[in-house]
Design an enzyme around this catalytic site. Structure first.
Site, PDB file in Angstrom:
ATOM      1  N   PRO A   1       0.652  -1.220  -0.081  1.00 49.88           N
ATOM      2  CA  PRO A   1       0.221   0.087   0.090  1.00 49.88           C
ATOM      3  C   PRO A   1       0.714   1.524   0.109  1.00 49.88           C
ATOM      4  O   PRO A   1       1.829   1.207   0.682  1.00 49.88           O
ATOM      5  CB  PRO A   1      -0.724  -0.209   1.151  1.00 49.88           C
ATOM      6  CG  PRO A   1      -0.119  -1.089   2.088  1.00 49.88           C
ATOM      7  CD  PRO A   1       0.581  -2.031   1.089  1.00 49.88           C
ATOM      8  N   ASN A   2       0.315   2.253  -0.867  1.00 46.66           N
ATOM      9  CA  ASN A   2       0.738   3.622  -0.770  1.00 46.66           C
ATOM     10  C   ASN A   2       2.150   3.681  -1.730  1.00 46.66           C
ATOM     11  O   ASN A   2       2.504   4.819  -1.878  1.00 46.66           O
ATOM     12  CB  ASN A   2       1.050   4.235   0.559  1.00 46.66           C
ATOM     13  CG  ASN A   2      -0.313   4.382   1.106  1.00 46.66           C
ATOM     14  OD1 ASN A   2      -1.226   4.881   0.714  1.00 46.66           O
ATOM     15  ND2 ASN A   2      -0.307   3.741   2.388  1.00 46.66           N
TER      16      ASN A   2
ATOM     17  N   ARG B   1       4.758  11.078  -2.679  1.00 50.00           N
ATOM     18  CA  ARG B   1       4.484  11.307  -1.207  1.00 50.00           C
ATOM     19  C   ARG B   1       5.778  11.296  -0.338  1.00 50.00           C
ATOM     20  O   ARG B   1       6.794  10.440  -0.615  1.00 50.00           O
ATOM     21  CB  ARG B   1       3.549   9.978  -0.592  1.00 50.00           C
ATOM     22  CG  ARG B   1       4.425   8.753  -0.377  1.00 50.00           C
ATOM     23  CD  ARG B   1       3.671   7.949   0.633  1.00 50.00           C
ATOM     24  NE  ARG B   1       4.334   6.447   0.599  1.00 50.00           N
ATOM     25  CZ  ARG B   1       4.286   5.582   1.529  1.00 50.00           C
ATOM     26  NH1 ARG B   1       3.647   6.007   2.594  1.00 50.00           N
ATOM     27  NH2 ARG B   1       4.831   4.447   1.411  1.00 50.00           N
TER      28      ARG B   1
ATOM     29  N   TYR C   1      10.916   9.052   1.084  1.00 49.87           N
ATOM     30  CA  TYR C   1      10.951   7.820   0.006  1.00 49.87           C
ATOM     31  C   TYR C   1      11.505   8.072  -1.248  1.00 49.87           C
ATOM     32  O   TYR C   1      11.666   7.099  -2.125  1.00 49.87           O
ATOM     33  CB  TYR C   1       9.306   7.436  -0.271  1.00 49.87           C
ATOM     34  CG  TYR C   1       8.802   6.897   1.146  1.00 49.87           C
ATOM     35  CD1 TYR C   1       9.024   5.455   1.483  1.00 49.87           C
ATOM     36  CD2 TYR C   1       7.916   7.742   1.610  1.00 49.87           C
ATOM     37  CE1 TYR C   1       8.456   5.040   2.700  1.00 49.87           C
ATOM     38  CE2 TYR C   1       7.166   7.095   2.746  1.00 49.87           C
ATOM     39  CZ  TYR C   1       7.485   5.868   3.286  1.00 49.87           C
ATOM     40  OH  TYR C   1       6.929   5.317   4.480  1.00 49.87           O
TER      41      TYR C   1
ATOM     42  N   ASN D   1       8.009  -5.584  -0.901  1.00 51.61           N
ATOM     43  CA  ASN D   1       8.016  -4.466   0.045  1.00 51.61           C
ATOM     44  C   ASN D   1       6.545  -4.378   0.432  1.00 51.61           C
ATOM     45  O   ASN D   1       5.744  -3.793  -0.313  1.00 51.61           O
ATOM     46  CB  ASN D   1       8.416  -2.963  -0.456  1.00 51.61           C
ATOM     47  CG  ASN D   1       8.279  -1.823   0.546  1.00 51.61           C
ATOM     48  OD1 ASN D   1       7.816  -2.235   1.643  1.00 51.61           O
ATOM     49  ND2 ASN D   1       8.943  -0.776   0.127  1.00 51.61           N
TER      50      ASN D   1
ATOM     51  N   ALA E   1       3.169  -0.527   4.946  1.00 44.25           N
ATOM     52  CA  ALA E   1       2.649  -0.722   6.215  1.00 44.25           C
ATOM     53  C   ALA E   1       2.199  -2.024   6.806  1.00 44.25           C
ATOM     54  O   ALA E   1       1.993  -2.554   7.914  1.00 44.25           O
ATOM     55  CB  ALA E   1       1.319   0.208   6.243  1.00 44.25           C
TER      56      ALA E   1
ATOM     57  N   GLU F   1      13.035  -9.046   1.652  1.00 44.53           N
ATOM     58  CA  GLU F   1      12.282  -8.033   2.062  1.00 44.53           C
ATOM     59  C   GLU F   1      12.934  -6.614   1.860  1.00 44.53           C
ATOM     60  O   GLU F   1      14.144  -6.881   2.197  1.00 44.53           O
ATOM     61  CB  GLU F   1      11.818  -8.419   3.508  1.00 44.53           C
ATOM     62  CG  GLU F   1      10.811  -7.173   4.126  1.00 44.53           C
ATOM     63  CD  GLU F   1      10.797  -7.423   5.767  1.00 44.53           C
ATOM     64  OE1 GLU F   1      11.328  -8.567   6.168  1.00 44.53           O
ATOM     65  OE2 GLU F   1       9.949  -6.664   6.339  1.00 44.53           O
TER      66      GLU F   1
ATOM     67  N   HIS G   1      12.865  -2.376   2.428  1.00 48.93           N
ATOM     68  CA  HIS G   1      12.109  -1.151   2.727  1.00 48.93           C
ATOM     69  C   HIS G   1      12.875   0.037   2.319  1.00 48.93           C
ATOM     70  O   HIS G   1      14.172  -0.061   2.532  1.00 48.93           O
ATOM     71  CB  HIS G   1      12.012  -0.987   4.539  1.00 48.93           C
ATOM     72  CG  HIS G   1      11.281  -2.223   5.012  1.00 48.93           C
ATOM     73  ND1 HIS G   1       9.896  -2.295   4.878  1.00 48.93           N
ATOM     74  CD2 HIS G   1      11.636  -3.345   5.492  1.00 48.93           C
ATOM     75  CE1 HIS G   1       9.420  -3.343   5.534  1.00 48.93           C
ATOM     76  NE2 HIS G   1      10.591  -4.062   5.818  1.00 48.93           N
TER      77      HIS G   1
ATOM     78  N   ARG H   1      13.013   4.983  12.387  1.00 48.43           N
ATOM     79  CA  ARG H   1      11.683   5.678  12.470  1.00 48.43           C
ATOM     80  C   ARG H   1      10.698   5.299  13.660  1.00 48.43           C
ATOM     81  O   ARG H   1      11.212   4.916  14.620  1.00 48.43           O
ATOM     82  CB  ARG H   1      10.889   5.354  11.121  1.00 48.43           C
ATOM     83  CG  ARG H   1      11.686   5.719   9.843  1.00 48.43           C
ATOM     84  CD  ARG H   1      10.992   5.666   8.842  1.00 48.43           C
ATOM     85  NE  ARG H   1       9.954   6.425   8.395  1.00 48.43           N
ATOM     86  CZ  ARG H   1       8.830   6.232   7.615  1.00 48.43           C
ATOM     87  NH1 ARG H   1       8.961   5.182   6.641  1.00 48.43           N
ATOM     88  NH2 ARG H   1       7.773   6.997   7.477  1.00 48.43           N
TER      89      ARG H   1
HETATM   90  C1  DHK Z   1       6.921   1.670   3.325  1.00 40.86           C
HETATM   91  C2  DHK Z   1       5.910   2.129   3.669  1.00 40.86           C
HETATM   92  O1  DHK Z   1       4.800   2.379   3.196  1.00 40.86           O
HETATM   93  C3  DHK Z   1       5.861   2.069   5.332  1.00 40.86           C
HETATM   94  O2  DHK Z   1       4.491   1.833   5.911  1.00 40.86           O
HETATM   95  C4  DHK Z   1       6.756   1.382   6.091  1.00 40.86           C
HETATM   96  C5  DHK Z   1       8.367   1.268   3.852  1.00 40.86           C
HETATM   97  C6  DHK Z   1       8.122   1.498   5.454  1.00 40.86           C
HETATM   98  C7  DHK Z   1       9.388   1.673   3.289  1.00 40.86           C
HETATM   99  O3  DHK Z   1      10.520   2.069   3.766  1.00 40.86           O
HETATM  100  O4  DHK Z   1       9.561   1.350   2.054  1.00 40.86           O
HETATM  101  O5  DHK Z   1       6.921   1.577   7.402  1.00 40.86           O
END
Ligand code: DHK
Length: 146
Positions: free
Chosen positions: A11-12, A19, A24, A75, A78, A99, A101, A108
């Site tokens: 998600p996201n 964002r 990111y 990845n 959340a 995995e 991130h 964080r």
């Molecule tokens: C991405 C997200 O959207 C967060 O919810 C995670 C992760 C971290 C990232 O660092 O890629 O906590």
């Protein structure tokens, strides 16, 4: 026939580049997927890159990977911190799981410090920005003997 690697983003991550770029980065998910596809080809792998904001869809794609995908790079966004369903699906998958991130989740908020997926993953990359996906792909090529 080159081995297939499934790259899953949760998600996201469709908003990558838009964002919170200070966390990111400014690269879009399409940019990342294109770089990964190029590297996969160089490494003698094929890549299936998928993103969803929905937990069940990610579970379904992990199930699909049981049939024909040699490894999974994920990845979970959340869902890393909440999803036993994604962990269970990965536990039902036989190949290597890596995995990723983008951010350093350990630097964080405390709620990001634990990932359910990490107990299944052969390796975890965090805090290397979007470069982490490329590093994971290189490691996957090693694990698969590609
Ligand atoms: C991405 C997200 O959207 C967060 O919810 C995670 C992760 C971290 C990232 O660092 O890629 O906590």
């Amino acid at each position: 026939m080159s081995k297939l690697v499934t790259l899953l983003n949760g998600p996201n991550l469709n908003l990558l580049g838009l964002r919170q770029p200070e966390i990111y980065g400014r690269e879009t998910l399409d940019d990342v997927a294109a770089r990964c596809a190029d590297l996969a080809e160089d490494l003698g792998l094929r890549l299936r890159a998928l993103q969803s904001n929905h937990e069940g869809q990610l579970v379904d794609w992990i199930h699909q990977a049981r049939d024909g995908s040699a490894g999974i790079i994920i990845n979970p966004g959340a869902y890393s911190h909440t999803s036993i369903a994604i962990l269970d699906a990965l536990n039902a998958y036989d190949g290597p799981v890596l995995e990723v991130h983008i951010s350093n989740i350990h630097k964080r908020e405390a709620f990001r410090h634990h990932s359910y997926v990490s107990s299944r993953a052969e390796g975890v990359i965090a805090g290397f920005g979007t470069e982490g996906y490329l590093l994971a792909l290189r490691r996957m090529a090693t694990l698969l003997g590609a």
